[in-house]
Design an enzyme around this catalytic site. Structure first.
Site, short mmCIF file in Angstrom:
data_model
loop_
_atom_site.label_atom_id
_atom_site.label_comp_id
_atom_site.label_asym_id
_atom_site.label_seq_id
_atom_site.Cartn_x
_atom_site.Cartn_y
_atom_site.Cartn_z
N LYS A 149 29.28 42.25 33.60
CA LYS A 149 30.69 42.37 33.21
C LYS A 149 31.08 41.11 32.43
O LYS A 149 30.62 40.01 32.78
CB LYS A 149 31.54 42.49 34.49
CG LYS A 149 33.02 42.70 34.26
CD LYS A 149 33.76 42.84 35.60
CE LYS A 149 35.22 43.17 35.44
NZ LYS A 149 35.90 43.38 36.73
N SER A 199 38.39 47.67 37.23
CA SER A 199 38.33 47.12 35.90
C SER A 199 36.92 47.00 35.32
O SER A 199 36.78 46.82 34.12
CB SER A 199 38.98 45.73 35.91
OG SER A 199 38.23 44.85 36.74
N SER A 205 37.56 46.82 41.74
CA SER A 205 37.02 46.94 40.38
C SER A 205 35.53 47.28 40.28
O SER A 205 35.06 47.63 39.22
CB SER A 205 37.28 45.67 39.59
OG SER A 205 38.62 45.68 39.17
N1 GLN Z 1 42.82 47.58 40.02
C1 GLN Z 1 43.07 46.41 40.83
C2 GLN Z 1 43.98 45.46 40.09
O1 GLN Z 1 44.38 45.80 39.04
C3 GLN Z 1 41.76 45.75 41.17
C4 GLN Z 1 41.17 44.97 40.07
C5 GLN Z 1 39.91 44.25 40.42
O2 GLN Z 1 39.29 44.48 41.45
N2 GLN Z 1 39.56 43.30 39.57
O3 GLN Z 1 44.31 44.42 40.54
#
Ligand code: GLN
Length: 476
Positions: free
Chosen positions: A80, A155, A179
């Site tokens: 990532k 994400s 994410s």
């Molecule tokens: N979707 C969650 C957020 O927007 C988790 C994101 C993540 O784990 N980086 O905070």
């Protein structure tokens, strides 16, 4: 015969060791697959074709010379784009970091490099991990390879999509509140959020420092265990990695799970979960019963506060972490101007609406007069969430829930309503404030053919239990 890019890490490792394939062939197969799929999917921000081929040739040469190599030597994978990689652009999905080339390597990257895993590219993501769909990236939307009209989740959506279609045999995602697990669920692959501190965060661009967890996205649970064996463990550069030995995950992964107790928390199977998801989870429960597990209905009463708690603490931390992108220390450079104007211009132009929204909320919840009301209270509720799980684990070995309350949604469906996007994380965000590990494993498909993930949750540092349950479930 399977295409090479479809191989699991485990099978590819065996074939490489036996000399049936070379690292070069494997890397080329994945790079060709990337060329074929990327126009439709956009899972990658940067593709490292030249370095990957050179690394593969070296690995093959050393193998030919009879040198002892790590069992995963020659396996192509992606990272990532929140992990810093010396000499390779690292953007965190944000415009403000476009063109940033870090001077050092993240620990996770270094460990994989030392094992001779081959970095094939850096994957697309919501900026700093802010999102559940990869639609907020400054580098375009990633599409779900299962159905390109839908999001891959987020994400770490680029990582989920890349593993699904064979752009590398595994990926390293990052999970602050889901994410890793969300894209695993939406793309039909496996994703592990390890215990907080199990994998070093050194060189991981921070979202919320007390939640951020580094973990693998793979095709199988076995592969997740193999990758964890490389990346887990203490690191002098990250004081939150305890000196706790990393167990041999392979040793227990195939143990029978009969006689074990699986918790079914009622808060995760009720209102707000789509019927398709519930149906798949019903059949998953039956599968666990056939494996000899006892299902136990239970309650995690503080669940309803998880989203608020998660976002208040997470965005407070994010607003401080993102202060460094000011065009001086990090971030877009602009023409010299008085300090205030310079700062406003760099941050105003470099951050997207979603990044600004989160910085503003986090600044508010930390500001004087509101800190006690929001940040401090959220920290208290965090303690209650932790107690919920501690109580539960006195009675059950693991807990299962749907990973997401829905399947992959259509691109654009939630972008106009940020709150709807945040609510999608209801089942994953309760885990990070507590710090425990959770695994998303494919549980089946809806009649429409969309993957549904099951989340398995275990106590702190019990990844081996997740691998054992997940593997038995996946192979049953
Ligand atoms: N979707 C969650 C957020 O927007 C988790 C994101 C993540 O784990 N980086 O905070």
């Amino acid at each position: 015969m399977k295409e090479l890019y479809d191989l699991t890490v485990k099978d590819a490792s065996k074939m490489l060791t036996a000399g049936e394939i070379t690292a070069r062939e494997l890397v080329d197969a994945c790079l060709d697959r990337i060329s074929e799929m990327e126009p439709a999917i956009n899972a990658f921000i940067t593709i490292c074709a030249k370095q990957a081929r050179e690394h593969a040739i070296q690995v093959d040469q050393r193998r030919a010379q009879g040198k002892t190599l790590h069992p995963l030597a020659g396996i192509p994978y992606s990272l990532k784009d929140v992990y810093v990689t010396e000499g390779i652009q690292t953007t965190a999905g944000s415009k403000i970091l476009e063109g940033y080339v870090p001077p050092y390597d993240a620990t996770v990257f270094k460990r994989l490099k030392d094992a001779d895993c081959i970095l094939i590219g850096k994957t697309n993501c919501d900026p700093y991990g802010f999102g559940s769909s990869t639609e907020h990236s400054a580098f375009g939307v990633t599409k779900n390879p299962v159905d390109t009209s839908r999001v891959p989740g987020g994400s770490s959506g680029g990582s989920g999509a890349a593993v699904q279609y064979g752009g590398g045999l595994f990926s390293i995602g990052e999970d602050t509140g889901g994410s890793i697990r969300c894209p695993a669920s939406f793309c039909g692959v496996v994703g592990l959020k390890p215990t907080y501190g199990r994998v070093s965060r050194y060189g991981s661009i921070a979202y919320a420092s007390s939640y951020d967890s580094v973990g693998p996205i793979t095709k199988t649970v076995e592969d997740a265990a193999l990758v964890m064996s490389v990346i887990a463990g203490t690191d002098p550069n990250d004081a939150t990695t305890p000196d706790q030995p990393v167990p041999n995950y392979q040793k227990t992964i195939s143990d029978p799970i009969n006689g074990r107790t699986v918790g079914i928390p009622k808060e995760y199977f009720g209102e707000g979960v789509s019927k398709d998801v519930l149906d798949v989870l019903e059949s998953a429960k039956e599968r666990l019963q056939k494996l000899g597990c006892t299902l136990k209905e239970m309650s995690l009463p503080y669940t309803e506060y998880a989203i608020a708690t998660y976002y208040i603490i997470g965005l407070s931390e994010a607003s401080s972490n993102l202060a460094r992108y000011d065009g001086v220390r990090f971030g877009l450079e602009s023409d010299p101007a008085p300090w205030k104007e310079y700062y406003t211009k760099v941050r105003g132009e470099g951050f997207s609406d979603e990044e600004k929204r989160r910085i503003m909320i986090g600044t508010f919840t930390l500001s004087s007069g509101y800190q006690d009301q929001y940040y401090k209270r959220a920290q208290e509720v965090r303690q209650l969430l932790r107690q919920d799980f501690e109580r539960a684990f006195r009675e059950v070995d693991v807990i299962i829930t749907p990973t997401m309350p829905m399947t992959a949604f259509k691109i654009g469906d939630k972008t106009d309503d940020p709150l709807q996007m945040w609510l999608a994380d209801a089942f994953t965000v309760s885990i990070n404030p507590v710090g425990i590990p959770a695994l998303s494993v494919p549980a089946g498909n809806t009649p429409e053919g969309l993957p549904v993930g099951m989340q398995i949750i275990a106590p702190h540092f019990k990844e081996e239990l997740l691998f054992n349950f997940g593997h038995q479930f996946q192979t049953a």
